[in-house]
Design an enzyme around this catalytic site. Structure first.
Site, PDB file in Angstrom:
ATOM      1  CB  CYS A 279      19.851 -17.243  31.573  1.00 24.75           C
ATOM      2  SG  CYS A 279      21.404 -17.490  31.612  1.00 24.75           S
TER       3      CYS A 279
ATOM      4  CB  CYS B 269      19.775 -21.048  31.688  1.00 29.25           C
ATOM      5  SG  CYS B 269      20.227 -20.811  33.188  1.00 29.25           S
TER       6      CYS B 269
ATOM      7  CG  HIS C 119      31.046 -17.031  31.637  1.00 30.76           C
ATOM      8  ND1 HIS C 119      29.725 -16.273  31.812  1.00 30.76           N
ATOM      9  CD2 HIS C 119      31.846 -16.256  30.614  1.00 30.76           C
ATOM     10  CE1 HIS C 119      30.181 -14.977  31.431  1.00 30.76           C
ATOM     11  NE2 HIS C 119      31.212 -14.959  30.800  1.00 30.76           N
TER      12      HIS C 119
ATOM     13  CG  HIS D 241      20.748 -18.449  36.310  1.00 29.70           C
ATOM     14  ND1 HIS D 241      21.133 -17.926  35.225  1.00 29.70           N
ATOM     15  CD2 HIS D 241      21.042 -17.415  37.202  1.00 29.70           C
ATOM     16  CE1 HIS D 241      21.565 -16.628  35.123  1.00 29.70           C
ATOM     17  NE2 HIS D 241      21.335 -16.385  36.390  1.00 29.70           N
TER      18      HIS D 241
HETATM   19  P1  5GP Z   1      31.798 -12.193  29.282  1.00 33.21           P
HETATM   20  O1  5GP Z   1      31.931 -10.926  28.652  1.00 33.21           O
HETATM   21  O2  5GP Z   1      30.510 -12.084  30.309  1.00 33.21           O
HETATM   22  O3  5GP Z   1      33.056 -12.760  30.245  1.00 33.21           O
HETATM   23  O4  5GP Z   1      31.932 -13.378  28.394  1.00 33.21           O
HETATM   24  C1  5GP Z   1      30.569 -13.608  27.596  1.00 33.21           C
HETATM   25  C2  5GP Z   1      31.133 -14.387  26.491  1.00 33.21           C
HETATM   26  O5  5GP Z   1      30.073 -15.349  25.921  1.00 33.21           O
HETATM   27  C3  5GP Z   1      31.663 -13.862  25.327  1.00 33.21           C
HETATM   28  O6  5GP Z   1      33.044 -14.242  25.024  1.00 33.21           O
HETATM   29  C4  5GP Z   1      30.914 -13.926  24.196  1.00 33.21           C
HETATM   30  O7  5GP Z   1      31.619 -14.059  22.787  1.00 33.21           O
HETATM   31  C5  5GP Z   1      30.126 -15.133  24.505  1.00 33.21           C
HETATM   32  N1  5GP Z   1      28.873 -15.390  24.138  1.00 33.21           N
HETATM   33  C6  5GP Z   1      27.740 -14.726  24.068  1.00 33.21           C
HETATM   34  N2  5GP Z   1      26.684 -14.993  23.661  1.00 33.21           N
HETATM   35  C7  5GP Z   1      27.212 -16.503  23.132  1.00 33.21           C
HETATM   36  C8  5GP Z   1      26.482 -17.360  22.605  1.00 33.21           C
HETATM   37  O8  5GP Z   1      24.972 -17.307  22.206  1.00 33.21           O
HETATM   38  N3  5GP Z   1      26.917 -18.522  22.154  1.00 33.21           N
HETATM   39  C9  5GP Z   1      28.462 -18.706  22.445  1.00 33.21           C
HETATM   40  N4  5GP Z   1      28.937 -20.048  22.389  1.00 33.21           N
HETATM   41  N5  5GP Z   1      28.964 -17.659  23.092  1.00 33.21           N
HETATM   42  C10 5GP Z   1      28.378 -16.606  23.330  1.00 33.21           C
HETATM   43 ZN    ZN Z   2      21.440 -18.951  33.384  1.00 33.39          ZN
END
Ligand code: 5GP
Ligand code: ZN
Length: 116
Positions: free
Chosen positions: A6, A9, A102, A48
């Site tokens: 993850c 994580c 998140h 997690h």
């Molecule tokens: P979701 O689409 O699940 O609500 O949001 C996931 C968010 O995580 C997205 O806005 C994406 O840009 C961000 N994200 C994905 N991978 C990473 C990463 O490795 N580092 C950071 N800082 N943000 C990430």
């Molecule tokens: Zn996790």
């Protein structure tokens, strides 16, 4: 997917880099890699939890701490006066792409509504 599989994580454990804006025993907050606003911070429990739906009734304290951390970061990022948005995508139809709970904190520009 939890633990080493993850990405959030791994960020929480310091195994992957991220631009941190807050860290404590229970939570981390870091800047989104693909920001959708001038300020785009993700506030994440270290434990997690797969999604908002993955919280249970015993997580009342954690849920409160997450929301209060969002508020504090909104203030420290200078968003409190103009306003900001908090988003939690939960599950496929909401567009959740990382299966670790998140809170998105978005601000620094005028946001439109409704979302897509
Ligand atoms: P979701 O689409 O699940 O609500 O949001 C996931 C968010 O995580 C997205 O806005 C994406 O840009 C961000 N994200 C994905 N991978 C990473 C990463 O490795 N580092 C950071 N800082 N943000 C990430
Ligand atoms: Zn996790």
């Amino acid at each position: 997917m939890s633990g080493s599989g993850c990405i959030f994580c791994r960020i929480s454990e310091g195994e992957l880099p991220a631009e941190m804006v807050h860290e404590d025993a229970e939570l981390v907050a870091f800047r989104d890699l693909n920001p959708q606003a001038p300020v785009h911070v993700l506030v994440v429990p270290r434990r997690h939890v797969s999604s908002l739906d993955g919280l249970d009734d015993a997580d009342e304290s954690l849920a409160g701490r997450l929301l209060l951390a969002v508020r504090s970061i909104a203030r420290s990022e200078g968003l409190a006066d103009d306003g900001f948005r908090v988003v939690v995508n939960s599950g496929e139809w909401a567009g959740q792409t990382v299966d670790h709970l998140h809170f998105h904190l978005l601000g620094g520009r005028r946001l439109t509504w409704p979302p897509g």
